[in-house]
Design an enzyme around this catalytic site. Structure first.
Site: not given
Ligand SMILES: Cc1ncc(C[n+]2csc(CCOP(=O)(O)OP(=O)(O)O)c2C)c(N)n1
Lengths: 624, 211
Positions: A101, A163-164, A213, A533
């Protein structure tokens, strides 16, 4: 009083004709496809009386058609099955069966961002509904028009931990523009009409409609309200579209005396479709335009007055211009902390004119001199005749300085050779090539992290609504599903999903949707084998303590192959153009696996809590 | 602050007024840049907001949830029907500086079910609260308590062998005063409605939203 009943009334047409949608029905139009379709319906008919009555589920389908919706993203479950039971009777409605979803919500979001129309997603109660939550939150923070519909347990069971059953209304309440719980089919036409009206009017946003529902199954003859009836029934929802004339005059007076004005264009310019007005205003007043992450595309980067991307990972020259400006004209942006950094040191010489459709945004993050509440398009159109035309010659010194700053900053941290260090592929180069080889005419959908910032800086955007990015919530896993919706919304444009290896692994189940529905998304996977990042922050801010930054991934080519998606791989600059072209040549989805430098940083970078003048441009001697 | 966050197209123009002057921007060479003023930061005081809302299911939840999520601390909240069907009135008191409270009002106004929000803090209003106070009483001090109640214009609404329940109505400070006065006898329990306010004179916030 006129009432409309059933789907006979004309749906409100989009402001401009949408390009023809591709059908992805296998062998559509052939006798065989028609036979399959007919058999499918006959099979459904066998199970139900031929002349059944109108039930709540029909109202949902009718309402979608009345609203001009012909496509939505959904996943079935127990309490929403009454809706699935009637879907076969509405062949005009295309249902895309997602694999999660969250993917459906992001797809609806991506669809909405590229078309300007309301995106629609659905799910069942409980886990189906909670899976939608991240997508709804993403749309909320970026003011994306969306209607999310969920089933809920029969009304008699509400509150009994059936449920759910989960209090999804309570969950979405603080993260939607508005939400509904409908327990009676007779209330459905109004609730749905209001939901669409609220989602798309004023400052757009997601609206959630939860339907029990029994309401979906209940017989009803309730008519659909007219637009006038909907508006009359919402006395507390009267978006302020036209600006106060006195405020406009004050803004014009500010401009008349400003020597170093800068326009800050945000997402609101795109929502209001105010791009032409923005350019006309910038040209008449000879004011350079900087843009936020979500303001990308408000002005073509080709335009001589376009100055570029601002903020935490924005261009240094843009941030310098803001820091030295004597007037900021902010349009449809909200002075987010990623844009301002420390507000105390933000644009210290500038007076601020702030245009926003939402009065609550004005004075929220920064104090402003001239507040203007209104729709960006109308405000700019009304402001244009009030401002004096400016002779570019009077800005010669200003423009010369800006041009010099720009040369200086665009040259740094750019790897024109394609290599970050000897033999390793540079991400900025990859993005630049994707932009070039798609002639800057594609839709580019970012994930979150370094890849998102590389895309924003290096793709070269020429058109509104061709850049899609989760700005406010920063939702990893956004790009592939959002690109799915974007590709269906704008089938006339090539669609690229740009993602890191981390974000890609969060929603890669949608690869199957791409295959099954033949949605031609080209995925550019920037694989640094890291949460890039995170690794960058740990290197610079946490003294190189790289806990959990390393992210082993699967063999992405095999993964794509398992889903029936052709994959191409590049490790060196020389291979980049070939793999991009190969992916473009595929009729359908394709994956390009770029094995990029593992430790490349995105510079400049404004550390959290610091100001726009405190950019880090190098680390460890390298301006990577 | 402009007291009315809901009037069409008008945002508070206190700051805007100064913009009419065409004072040149400070020269960039003149020393270190001045710090930008943050919104708000002014003196914190108690504000009273009146919100006229549609009486839809969950509207109280929406208001309360918004105030929590946006970090505003409600001191008291009183909800009641109005003379119009389907319309309710909320009286919200909260602490904050003018700008913060203005933000609260504007955020409230974003709620679809909110028809009007007004900050009446600076206006001339009648503000009343009602309290029920159950005071410990014995045969020996009951007379004394009743005397205090009478002097304070309270009303005894329940008399029992070991307690009296007193109803007091008035501005919040008066009720505080009464409570302080009887505390030494022992307060068994107390309930207060929170302030309800109404502007003096013929102005009517309710008429302003009549549909
Ligand atoms: C759902 C979610 N969890 C954690 C984060 C924190 N976060 C921001 S950037 C990042 C790293 C992203 O790594 P990647 O997808 O490999 O992209 P890159 O920065 O290497 O381009 C994280 C963990 C986020 N933004 N969203």
């Amino acid at each position: 009083m006129t009432m409309t009943k059933g789907p006979t009334a004309q749906p409100p047409g989009p402001s401009e004709a949408r390009p023809a949608r591709r059908s992805h029905v296998p062998s559509d139009g052939t006798a065989n496809a028609r036979a399959v379709e007919a058999a499918r319906r006959a099979m459904l008919d066998d199970t139900r009386p031929r002349h059944r009555t109108r039930i709540g589920a029909d109202v949902v389908c009718e309402a979608l058609l009345l609203q001009g919706v012909d496509l939505f993203f959904s996943y079935p479950g127990g309490v929403i099955l009454p809706l699935y039971d009637v879907l076969g009777d509405y062949p005009q409605l295309r249902h895309v069966l997602v694999r999660h979803e969250q993917g459906g919500a992001h797809a609806a979001d991506g669809f909405a961002r590229v078309t300007g129309q309301v995106g629609v997603c659905m799910g069942t109660s409980g886990p189906g509904a909670t899976n939608l939550v991240t997508g709804i939150g993403t749309a909320m923070l970026d003011s994306v028009p969306m209607v999310a519909i969920t089933g809920n347990v029969p009304s008699a069971l509400i509150g009994k931990d059936a449920f759910q059953e989960i209090d999804i209304n309570g969950i979405t309440l603080p993260m939607t523009k508005h939400n509904y719980l409908v327990r009676d089919a007779n209330d459905l036409p109004r609730a749905l009409a209001e939901a669409f009206h609220i989602a798309r009017s004023g400052r757009p946003g997601p609206v959630h409609v939860d339907i029990t529902k029994d309401a979906l199954q209940q017989e009803t003859s309730a008519p659909h309200p007219t637009h006038e009836e909907v508006v009359a029934g919402l006395p507390g929802f009267r978006p302020n579209l036209d600006a106060n004339g006195r405020q406009l005059k004050l803004a014009a007076a500010e401009l008349a005396t400003a020597k170093r004005p800068v326009i800050l264009a945000g997402h609101g310019v795109l929502h209001a479709e105010a791009w032409d007005e923005l350019v006309a205003f910038a040209e008449k007043t000879q004011t350079p335009v900087a843009h936020t992450l979500l303001g990308i595309g408000a002005i073509s980067e080709d335009h001589p007055l376009s100055y570029g991307f601002m903020g935490m990972h924005g261009w240094k020259h843009v941030n310098r211009a803001i820091q030295s400006a004597d007037l900021l004209i902010a349009i449809g942006m909200r002075f987010d902390d990623r844009v301002t950094g420390n507000v105390r040191t933000y644009a210290p010489y500038a007076r601020i004119v702030h245009v926003d459709i939402d009065p609550a945004e004005i004075g929220k993050n920064v104090a402003v001199e001239v507040p203007i509440v209104g729709d960006a398009k109308r405000v700019l159109a009304a402001l244009l005749p009030l401002v004096e035309p400016v002779d570019p010659a009077t800005r010669a010194d200003y423009f010369a300085e800006l041009a010099e700053w720009r040369r200086d900053s665009e040259g740094s941290s750019w790897h024109g050779s394609g290599a970050w260090r000897e033999g390793v592929l540079s991400a900025d180069y990859v993005i630049d090539r994707i932009g070039e080889l798609s002639a800057h005419e594609a839709t580019y959908v970012a994930d979150v992290g370094q890849n998102q910032m590389w895309l924003a800086r290096y793709a070269g955007f020429r058109h509104p609504n061709t850049h899609v990015s989760s700005g406010g919530l920063g939702t990893m896993g956004f790009s592939v599903p959002a690109a799915m919706g974007a590709a269906l919304g704008r089938p006339d444009r090539e669609t690229w999903a740009i993602t890191g290896d981390g974000g890609f692994q969060m929603t890669s189940q949608e690869l199957m949707t791409l295959t099954a529905d033949k949605i031609p998304v080209k995925i550019a996977l920037l694989d640094n084998k890291k949460l890039g990042m995170i690794r960058q922050w740990q290197e610079i801010i946490y003294a190189g303590n790289y806990h959990s930054a390393h992210l082993p991934g699967p063999d992405f080519a095999k993964l794509a192959d398992a889903y029936g998606i052709p994959a191409f791989r590049a490790r060196t600059p020389a291979e980049v153009d070939d793999v991009i072209k190969a992916a473009q040549a595929v009729d359908g989805p394709a994956l390009v696996w770029f094995e990029i430098a593992e430790e490349q940083n995105i510079f400049p970078m404004m550390p959290a809590g610091k100001g726009l003048s405190d950019l880090i441009e190098k680390w460890g001697g390298a301006d990577e | 602050m402009s007291a009315d966050a809901s009037s069409n197209g008008v945002v508070p123009e206190v700051a805007a007024a100064s913009a009419a002057s065409t004072s040149p921007a400070p020269a960039r060479s003149a020393g270190p840049p001045p710090a930008r003023a943050l919104p708000g930061g002014g003196e914190t005081r108690r504000h009273t907001l009146i919100a006229i809302v549609l009486d839809k299911p969950g509207v109280l939840n929406r208001v309360a949830s918004l105030m929590r999520a946006r970090n505003f601390n409600i001191d008291s909240l009183a909800v009641s029907r109005t003379d119009q069907p389907d319309v309710s009135r909320m009286t919200i008191t909260l602490h904050g500086d003018d700008v913060a409270v203005e933000q609260a009002a504007k955020q409230l106004y974003r709620l679809i079910d909110v028809l009007k929000v007004q900050d009446v803090t600076a206006e001339s209003v009648v503000a009343q609260e009602l309290a029920l106070v159950k005071i410990r009483a014995t045969d020996s001090n009951r007379g004394e308590i009743l005397k205090l109640v009478e002097l304070s214009k309270g009303r005894v609404v329940d008399l029992a062998p070991e307690s009296v329940v007193v109803e007091v109505t008035g501005p919040e400070a008066e009720i505080d005063g009464f409570v302080a006065l009887v505390r030494s006898y022992g307060i068994k329990e107390i309930v207060r409605t929170g302030s309800v306010v109404m502007s003096r004179g013929s102005n009517s916030i309710e008429e302003a939203v009549k549909r």
